[in-house]
Design a protein around this motif. Structure first.
Motif, short mmCIF file in Angstrom:
data_model
loop_
_atom_site.label_atom_id
_atom_site.label_comp_id
_atom_site.label_asym_id
_atom_site.label_seq_id
_atom_site.Cartn_x
_atom_site.Cartn_y
_atom_site.Cartn_z
N GLY A 50 2.00 8.18 6.11
CA GLY A 50 0.81 8.40 6.91
C GLY A 50 -0.49 8.13 6.17
N LEU A 51 -0.49 8.40 4.86
CA LEU A 51 -1.72 8.20 4.08
C LEU A 51 -1.92 6.76 3.65
N ALA A 52 -0.84 5.95 3.58
CA ALA A 52 -0.96 4.60 3.04
C ALA A 52 -1.97 3.73 3.80
N GLY B 103 -7.10 1.05 3.59
CA GLY B 103 -8.32 0.65 4.29
C GLY B 103 -9.58 1.18 3.62
N TRP B 104 -9.53 2.40 3.08
CA TRP B 104 -10.72 3.00 2.47
C TRP B 104 -10.99 2.47 1.07
N TRP B 105 -9.94 2.28 0.30
CA TRP B 105 -10.10 1.94 -1.11
C TRP B 105 -10.02 0.44 -1.37
N PHE B 106 -9.19 -0.26 -0.62
CA PHE B 106 -8.93 -1.67 -0.90
C PHE B 106 -9.32 -2.60 0.24
N GLY B 107 -10.16 -2.13 1.14
CA GLY B 107 -10.66 -3.00 2.20
C GLY B 107 -9.61 -3.44 3.20
N GLY B 108 -8.54 -2.70 3.33
CA GLY B 108 -7.51 -3.00 4.32
C GLY B 108 -6.40 -3.90 3.85
N ASP B 109 -6.52 -4.52 2.67
CA ASP B 109 -5.47 -5.43 2.18
C ASP B 109 -5.42 -5.32 0.65
N LEU B 110 -4.43 -4.62 0.16
CA LEU B 110 -4.31 -4.41 -1.28
C LEU B 110 -4.04 -5.71 -2.01
N GLY C 38 0.81 -1.21 0.00
CA GLY C 38 0.00 0.00 0.00
C GLY C 38 0.85 1.26 0.00
N LEU C 39 1.96 1.25 0.74
CA LEU C 39 2.86 2.40 0.74
C LEU C 39 3.50 2.60 -0.63
#
Length: 408
Positions: A224-226, A231-238, A171-172
């Motif tokens: 900080g945003l990753a 969590g918001w876009w990929f349900g917590g696990d990309l 995610g980062l």
């Protein structure tokens, strides 16, 4: 009198003899290099020809269709590409298709150029046109020295450090990819709006140094945003989201890792050649454009780059040639899986890596052995053509400089 007059004549003859000897040695060395290159090509061609004309007894027959077209295999519904020179007992084989190896070679080279070319050309343009001479005298030799870094070291760091880190912080990595380009543009826009006194203390020629804190700030913002973005876009696990929604399985060592590592290895070569081409453009062209009212950016895009275009193209072609022939980075960082997929998250296998790993185990004179030599011949021809094209373009650049009044 006789000795005094013969002494200068003797020294002149000795100098002439040394010059002729040096000329002969240089000529012999050049001819030797050309002969060695031609001998390598002839050797590979001679070893490969029996593969199609007179295969060894007991060896599987090979045709152009079996090498480059999908083939039907027992247990599979559709024809597929397979490179499996060694199969378990009881399975029909082996399966020799060079298409996955060629695909992996071109995919690794393409991703490395996607990463290396924009960064290298941007650095070359900034170094040649905007950077302070004092800073350029330190930065340019340092970047060129990176070309001497062994590929095995880069592959080791990519396979054992970069790949596990990116797998844990996927995610980062995506957040950095989305944040860095607009962040850099924003940094330039903010600098242009600073008061004149502040901009004098932060000159454009030294931006390679004062931008470092801004890059660190962007890294901290991405860190900080990753978690929030994942969590918001990929349900917590990309990684799970990619598999569930796009059907993409993330391999730890994949084409992206190879592209990043090979891009780092190719970047110094592209940078050095492109920087020389941009620096070699006659100063009168840039000065004339700016005298007519063009900005530095307009001068770069409309005057300097078109004039140095052949040299820049030559730099990219030479970088592509090195990327195609790279062995150790692909061998360590790719996972060595001969797949024919367009997903950059899958592993790959290149021709050079297959030659390095399989040639010691291949029986001399066998089909497997000759196919590996065929892969070597293809790499040899591709590299030769790319380097020849780059040299032709470089010659055209020299002629253009002569017409423009630059130094030959």
């Amino acid at each position: 009198m006789h000795d005094s007059s013969s002494s200068p004549l003797l020294r002149r003859r000795l100098r002439q003899g040394r010059d002729r000897l040096a000329t002969a040695l240089i000529t012999a060395g050049g001819i030797g290099v050309i002969a060695a290159v031609m001998a390598i090509g002839v050797f590979l061609a001679v070893e490969v020809l029996p593969l199609f004309w007179s295969p060894s007894p007991g060896e599987p027959e090979v045709s152009l269709a079996s090498l480059w077209l999908p083939q039907p295999y027992p247990g599979l519904d559709e024809p597929v590409y397979r490179w499996q020179p060694a199969l378990p007992e009881g399975e029909p084989g082996p399966r020799f298709s060079l298409a996955p190896l060629a695909w992996g070679t071109l995919e690794a080279a393409a991703w490395s150029l996607v990463i290396a070319v924009p960064l290298a050309l941007g650095a070359a343009a900034h170094s040649a046109l905007f950077m302070s001479r004092r800073l350029r005298a330190h930065i340019k030799p340092t970047l060129e020295l990176l070309e001497a870094l062994p590929g095995v070291v880069i592959g080791f760091l990519a396979g054992l450090v970069l790949a596990p880190w990116l797998e844990r912080h996927l995610g980062l990595g995506l957040t950095l990819l989305l944040l860095l380009p607009p962040g850099l543009v924003l940094g330039g826009a903010l600098w242009s709006r600073l008061p004149g006194r502040v901009r004098q203390r932060l000159p454009l020629g030294w931006s390679a140094l004062w931008l470092l804190p801004w890059l660190l700030l962007l890294w901290g913002l991405a860190n900080g945003l990753a978690p929030w973005l994942e969590g918001w876009w990929f349900g917590g696990d990309l990684r799970t989201w990619l598999a569930a929604h796009l059907g993409l399985d993330y391999a730890s060592r994949n084409a992206i890792i190879v592209g990043m590592a090979m891009g780092f290895a190719v970047m110094p070569t592209v940078y050095a050649l492109a920087e020389d081409a941009l620096s070699g453009v006659p100063k009168s062209l840039a000065e004339g454009a700016q005298a007519l009212g063009a900005t530095r950016w307009q001068t770069l895009w409309r005057v300097v780059l078109p004039a140095a275009g052949p040299g820049v193209f030559s730099a990219v072609m030479i970088g592509a040639g090195r990327a195609v022939g790279e062995t150790m980075i692909v061998l360590i960082a790719s996972g060595n899986t001969p797949l024919m997929t367009a997903s950059p998250l899958d592993g790959l296998r290149s021709m050079a890596a297959s030659i390095a790993t399989e040639l010691p185990e291949a029986a001399p004179g066998g089909t497997h052995y000759r196919l590996l030599l065929l892969a070597a011949l293809l790499l040899f021809v591709f590299t030769f053509l790319v380097n020849t094209l780059a040299e032709v373009v470089r010659t055209r650049l020299r002629r253009r400089y002569r017409r423009l009044g630059g130094t030959p």
